[in-house]
Structure formats: structure tokens, C-alpha cells
Motif scaffolding. Structure first.
Motif, PDB file in Angstrom:
ATOM      1  N   GLY A  23       0.814  -1.210   0.000  1.00  0.00           N
ATOM      2  CA  GLY A  23       0.000   0.000   0.000  1.00  0.00           C
ATOM      3  C   GLY A  23       0.847   1.260   0.000  1.00  0.00           C
ATOM      4  N   SER A  24       1.968   1.229   0.720  1.00  0.00           N
ATOM      5  CA  SER A  24       2.842   2.398   0.773  1.00  0.00           C
ATOM      6  C   SER A  24       3.454   2.688  -0.593  1.00  0.00           C
ATOM      7  N   VAL A  25       3.751   1.639  -1.364  1.00  0.00           N
ATOM      8  CA  VAL A  25       4.287   1.851  -2.704  1.00  0.00           C
ATOM      9  C   VAL A  25       3.198   2.369  -3.642  1.00  0.00           C
ATOM     10  N   TRP A  26       1.990   1.794  -3.539  1.00  0.00           N
ATOM     11  CA  TRP A  26       0.887   2.321  -4.349  1.00  0.00           C
ATOM     12  C   TRP A  26       0.690   3.802  -4.073  1.00  0.00           C
ATOM     13  N   SER A  27       0.821   4.198  -2.820  1.00  0.00           N
ATOM     14  CA  SER A  27       0.672   5.611  -2.474  1.00  0.00           C
ATOM     15  C   SER A  27       1.777   6.445  -3.111  1.00  0.00           C
ATOM     16  N   LYS A  28       3.003   5.930  -3.116  1.00  0.00           N
ATOM     17  CA  LYS A  28       4.100   6.636  -3.780  1.00  0.00           C
ATOM     18  C   LYS A  28       3.826   6.815  -5.274  1.00  0.00           C
ATOM     19  N   LYS A  29       3.160   5.842  -5.876  1.00  0.00           N
ATOM     20  CA  LYS A  29       2.838   5.896  -7.297  1.00  0.00           C
ATOM     21  C   LYS A  29       1.545   6.671  -7.578  1.00  0.00           C
ATOM     22  N   ALA A  30       0.929   7.232  -6.507  1.00  0.00           N
ATOM     23  CA  ALA A  30      -0.338   7.953  -6.613  1.00  0.00           C
ATOM     24  C   ALA A  30      -1.465   7.054  -7.120  1.00  0.00           C
ATOM     25  N   GLU A  31      -1.350   5.752  -6.849  1.00  0.00           N
ATOM     26  CA  GLU A  31      -2.426   4.809  -7.149  1.00  0.00           C
ATOM     27  C   GLU A  31      -3.288   4.710  -5.888  1.00  0.00           C
ATOM     28  N   TRP A  32      -4.096   5.763  -5.682  1.00  0.00           N
ATOM     29  CA  TRP A  32      -4.766   5.961  -4.395  1.00  0.00           C
ATOM     30  C   TRP A  32      -5.729   4.834  -4.046  1.00  0.00           C
ATOM     31  N   ARG A  33      -6.543   4.421  -5.019  1.00  0.00           N
ATOM     32  CA  ARG A  33      -7.531   3.379  -4.731  1.00  0.00           C
ATOM     33  C   ARG A  33      -6.838   2.075  -4.300  1.00  0.00           C
ATOM     34  N   LYS A  34      -5.790   1.708  -5.005  1.00  0.00           N
ATOM     35  CA  LYS A  34      -5.076   0.482  -4.668  1.00  0.00           C
ATOM     36  C   LYS A  34      -4.405   0.606  -3.300  1.00  0.00           C
ATOM     37  N   ALA A  35      -3.892   1.791  -3.002  1.00  0.00           N
ATOM     38  CA  ALA A  35      -3.275   2.001  -1.690  1.00  0.00           C
ATOM     39  C   ALA A  35      -4.303   1.834  -0.585  1.00  0.00           C
ATOM     40  N   ILE A  36      -5.461   2.432  -0.760  1.00  0.00           N
ATOM     41  CA  ILE A  36      -6.519   2.334   0.253  1.00  0.00           C
ATOM     42  C   ILE A  36      -6.958   0.892   0.438  1.00  0.00           C
ATOM     43  N   GLN A  37      -7.094   0.169  -0.665  1.00  0.00           N
ATOM     44  CA  GLN A  37      -7.509  -1.234  -0.570  1.00  0.00           C
ATOM     45  C   GLN A  37      -6.502  -2.066   0.212  1.00  0.00           C
ATOM     46  N   ASP A  38      -5.215  -1.831  -0.012  1.00  0.00           N
ATOM     47  CA  ASP A  38      -4.203  -2.599   0.722  1.00  0.00           C
ATOM     48  C   ASP A  38      -4.184  -2.216   2.201  1.00  0.00           C
ATOM     49  N   TYR A  39      -4.313  -0.935   2.504  1.00  0.00           N
ATOM     50  CA  TYR A  39      -4.350  -0.523   3.916  1.00  0.00           C
ATOM     51  C   TYR A  39      -5.585  -1.099   4.603  1.00  0.00           C
ATOM     52  N   GLU A  40      -6.705  -1.114   3.904  1.00  0.00           N
ATOM     53  CA  GLU A  40      -7.926  -1.682   4.487  1.00  0.00           C
ATOM     54  C   GLU A  40      -7.755  -3.166   4.774  1.00  0.00           C
ATOM     55  N   GLU A  41      -7.132  -3.882   3.860  1.00  0.00           N
ATOM     56  CA  GLU A  41      -6.914  -5.310   4.087  1.00  0.00           C
ATOM     57  C   GLU A  41      -5.954  -5.531   5.246  1.00  0.00           C
ATOM     58  N   SER A  42      -4.962  -4.672   5.354  1.00  0.00           N
ATOM     59  CA  SER A  42      -4.002  -4.791   6.443  1.00  0.00           C
ATOM     60  C   SER A  42      -4.684  -4.639   7.799  1.00  0.00           C
ATOM     61  N   VAL A  43      -5.534  -3.613   7.953  1.00  0.00           N
ATOM     62  CA  VAL A  43      -6.199  -3.411   9.250  1.00  0.00           C
ATOM     63  C   VAL A  43      -7.288  -4.452   9.479  1.00  0.00           C
ATOM     64  N   ARG A  44      -7.821  -5.028   8.400  1.00  0.00           N
ATOM     65  CA  ARG A  44      -8.788  -6.115   8.592  1.00  0.00           C
ATOM     66  C   ARG A  44      -8.082  -7.339   9.176  1.00  0.00           C
ATOM     67  N   ILE A  45      -6.906  -7.650   8.642  1.00  0.00           N
ATOM     68  CA  ILE A  45      -6.148  -8.794   9.137  1.00  0.00           C
ATOM     69  C   ILE A  45      -5.671  -8.555  10.564  1.00  0.00           C
ATOM     70  N   ASN A  46      -5.177  -7.349  10.821  1.00  0.00           N
ATOM     71  CA  ASN A  46      -4.627  -7.034  12.146  1.00  0.00           C
ATOM     72  C   ASN A  46      -5.043  -5.623  12.560  1.00  0.00           C
ATOM     73  N   PRO A  47      -6.169  -5.493  13.249  1.00  0.00           N
ATOM     74  CA  PRO A  47      -6.630  -4.162  13.683  1.00  0.00           C
ATOM     75  C   PRO A  47      -5.650  -3.485  14.647  1.00  0.00           C
ATOM     76  N   GLY A  48      -4.764  -4.247  15.244  1.00  0.00           N
ATOM     77  CA  GLY A  48      -3.799  -3.679  16.169  1.00  0.00           C
ATOM     78  C   GLY A  48      -2.522  -3.182  15.519  1.00  0.00           C
ATOM     79  N   PHE A  49      -2.465  -3.202  14.195  1.00  0.00           N
ATOM     80  CA  PHE A  49      -1.276  -2.735  13.479  1.00  0.00           C
ATOM     81  C   PHE A  49      -1.410  -1.228  13.274  1.00  0.00           C
TER      82      PHE A  49
END
Length: 339
Positions: A215-241
Motif C-alpha cells: 500500500g505504501s508503494v501504491w501511495s508513492k505511485k499515486a495509485e490511491w484506490r489500490k493504496a486504500i484497498q491494501d491498507y484496508e486489508e491490512s487493518v482487517r487482518i490485524n486491527p492492532g497494526f
């Protein structure tokens, strides 16, 4: 007296009837925890010995002499999920064995290298990982950990070489793909980083950190939707991250594309990140301020941005002042569209 053996508990002392002093402690040798023993006869200390066949992961040792020939040793085993108390008795020479303080095999070199990393002795860690690989050129973990040392030392090409070797030896080594992705990230090779992070995710789809990294790389590439999707999946897997909670909140608050912004959700994720870090991380308070600004609640934005600015080191405060000036002017913060 521990002679380089890393202590993991307070030592215990007892006096024998003949005047000898006996010392015992639990400690780490080559990244394995043992019980150790030394004896002082009034002139010199004996060589370090290990308590033979000390079960579990020993901690909290106690010593006592019953009579001139019987030493009692008790210790707690605090292995995860299994806390027990154990006991041995007998002559010290009967219940101990020699402790080899120098590595005896490839695993000893590797484990001591891991210990050196924990103690921030990176040059010593490299030396031991090198020796482990010299003894066994197929030791995947040694390549992986040596790569991590080179990465921390800023030697990107050497880190890449080691992670690639680990992948060659074990093509299903998800962490090695992820770590090589970090190398590409540091070198600014975004597409190659995405490729390795994606392979890591395919091999291990339950690792929240892999999604955060991609997600951090997608954000660097300004691929905002893909970045958001990866961050959402990350917090779904581990809300404590907390890093993913913060990254998602930041993007939802500051994305230059209006359709991706959501101030209400951003406040929720930013608050969670702050809670997870006990409200002590200035960058996370900065994100919370941006989230409130996106909602138009500028008094809260000003309050949290002021706290964030005062929390960070002085050289960073100028970067925190600019958003504060925006909020005082009734404006939200936007990160630049890097495309």
C-alpha cells in the motif's frame, strides 16, 4: 562472571559448608536459554558449566545446600503457554556439564549472529552469519538475516543479493520476497517493489505487514484506490497494526482526489492508531488533526496539530507548523498528487 553469556534472570548465590561460593543464573548462549553455574573456592572461579538437561526455558533460579555433597537447584520454566517449576539435586559435578562458550556448529554461529543483531553489534553479526554460510551454503535463514543486516547498514545491493539467494534456496519464502521488496523501495524501484510484495502476499496472504508495504508503494505511485484497498486489508487482518491504521487514516483525510476522502472514517482509524500508541506519537496526532480538518472541525484540528508539533523534535517542527497554519485559516491539508 557471566563471561559473555547474556543474563535473562537475576543470579542466585549460596555458600557451601566448606566455604565455596556457588553462583547460578539463567542466560542466553547462541540464542538458546540455559542454566549456568560457577564455583568460587576462595582463590578463583571455576569454568562456566551448564546445568545438565535443564528442562524448558529456565528462569528465576534458586540454590541451596542440604549437606556438603547435595546441591539443590530449582528454576521456573516460562516457555510460552507452559509455566512450571523444576528441581535437580546432587554434587555440582554430577548435575552440570561443560559449557562451550565458542560456537560448535553452523547453528551456533547463526544463533550467535541473531544475538549480536539484538545487541546492535552488526559487524559481529555479519561475521557470524558469514561463518554459518561458509559452513552451510544452503542455510536460508543465514542469508535472510545477513540481508537484514546489510539493509540496516544501507548496503542495498548486498541486501538484495542475500534476499535473492534466500529466494533461490526457498522459492516459497514469503518474508524474503517482502524484504527484497523493501530493498527496491529504498532504491526507488516502485514497480519491482510491487512485484515482490505481491509475490509475498500470494505466498502468505495473512500477513498485515505485506499489505501495508505494498500500500505504501501504491501511495508513492499515486495509485490511491489500490493504496486504500491494501491498507484496508491490512487493518482487517490485524486491527492492532497501528502503522496501517495511521496510513489509511492519512490517505482518507489528505488524498488529492476527492472521491477517496472520507473524514469520518479517517477520524476513526486515526483515533485507533493514537490509542494503540498511548497518544504518544506525534505523526499519529498529526493524522488525527488532518482527519478533523477534513470534516471541517478546525478547533479539534488545531488542538491536535499543536500537540503533535510540540511532541516532535525541534528540527521537525517547521513541517508541523505548515498544516497548523492551514487549519487556523480554515483550510484542510492535501498531499500533492505525485503523478
Amino acid at each position: 562472571l557471566s563471561d559473555g553469556v547474556q543474563l535473562s534472570s537475576s543470579p542466585a548465590l549460596c555458600l557451601a559448608q566448606n566455604g565455596d561460593v556457588h553462583l547460578a543464573w539463567s542466560g542466553s548462549l547462541f540464542d538458546r536459554v540455559h542454566l549456568f553455574h560457577r564455583r568460587f573456592d576462595g582463590k578463583e572461579w571455576s569454568h562456566i558449566a551448564k546445568l545438565s538437561k535443564a528442562r524448558g526455558k529456565p528462569n528465576g533460579v534458586a540454590l541451596s545446600f542440604q549437606n556438603p555433597k547435595t546441591l539443590h537447584v530449582a528454576w521456573m520454566d516460562d516457555s510460552p503457554g507452559n509455566v512450571d517449576i523444576f528441581h535437580k539435586q546432587g554434587l555440582p559435578s554430577e548435575i552440570t556439564e561443560a559449557a562451550h562458550l565458542e560456537p560448535q556448529d553452523v547453528h551456533d554461529f547463526y544463533n550467535r549472529g541473531v544475538s549480536w543483531v539484538r545487541m546492535r553489534e552488526l559487524d559481529k553479526a555479519l561475521k557470524d552469519f558469514n561463518e554459518a554460510i561458509n559452513l552451510d551454503s544452503h542455510y536460508t535463514k543465514a542469508y535472510d538475516d545477513r540481508g537484514a543486516v546489510w539493509l540496516e547498514m544501507g548496503e542495498w545491493d548486498k541486501a538484495h543479493e542475500n534476499y535473492t539467494a534466500a529466494i533461490r534456496l526457498n522459492p516459497k519464502h514469503a518474508n524474503a520476497y517482502n524484504d527484497r521488496g523493501v530493498v527496491w523501495w529504498r532504491k526507488g524501484e516502485w514497480d519491482k517493489a510491487i512485484e515482490d510484495y505481491t509475490q509475498a502476499i500470494l505466498l502468505k496472504p495473512t500477513d498485515a505487514g505485506f499489505y501495508f508495504n505494498r500500500g505504501s508503494v501504491w501511495s508513492k505511485k499515486a495509485e490511491w484506490r489500490k493504496a486504500i484497498q491494501d491498507y484496508e486489508e491490512s487493518v482487517r487482518i490485524n486491527p492492532g497494526f497501528e502503522r496501517s491504521q495511521n496510513a489509511l487514516a492519512w490517505l482518507l483525510a489528505t488524498c488529492p482526489v476527492p472521491e477517496h476522502r472520507d473524514g469520518k472514517r479517517s477520524v476513526g482509524h486515526a483515533t485507533k492508531a493514537c490509542e494503540l500508541t498511548n497518544w504518544k506519537q506525534g505523526p499519529y496526532l498529526k493524522t488525527l488533526a488532518a482527519a478533523y480538518a477534513e470534516l471541517g472541525i478546525f478547533d479539534q484540528a488545531i488542538e491536535w496539530q499543536s500537540k503533535a508539533r510540540d511532541m516532535v523534535p525541534p528540527p521537525m517542527r517547521a513541517d508541523y507548523q505548515a498544516p497548523l497554519d492551514l487549519y487556523r485559516a480554515g483550510k484542510s491539508y492535501r498531499q500533492s498528487d505525485q503523478k
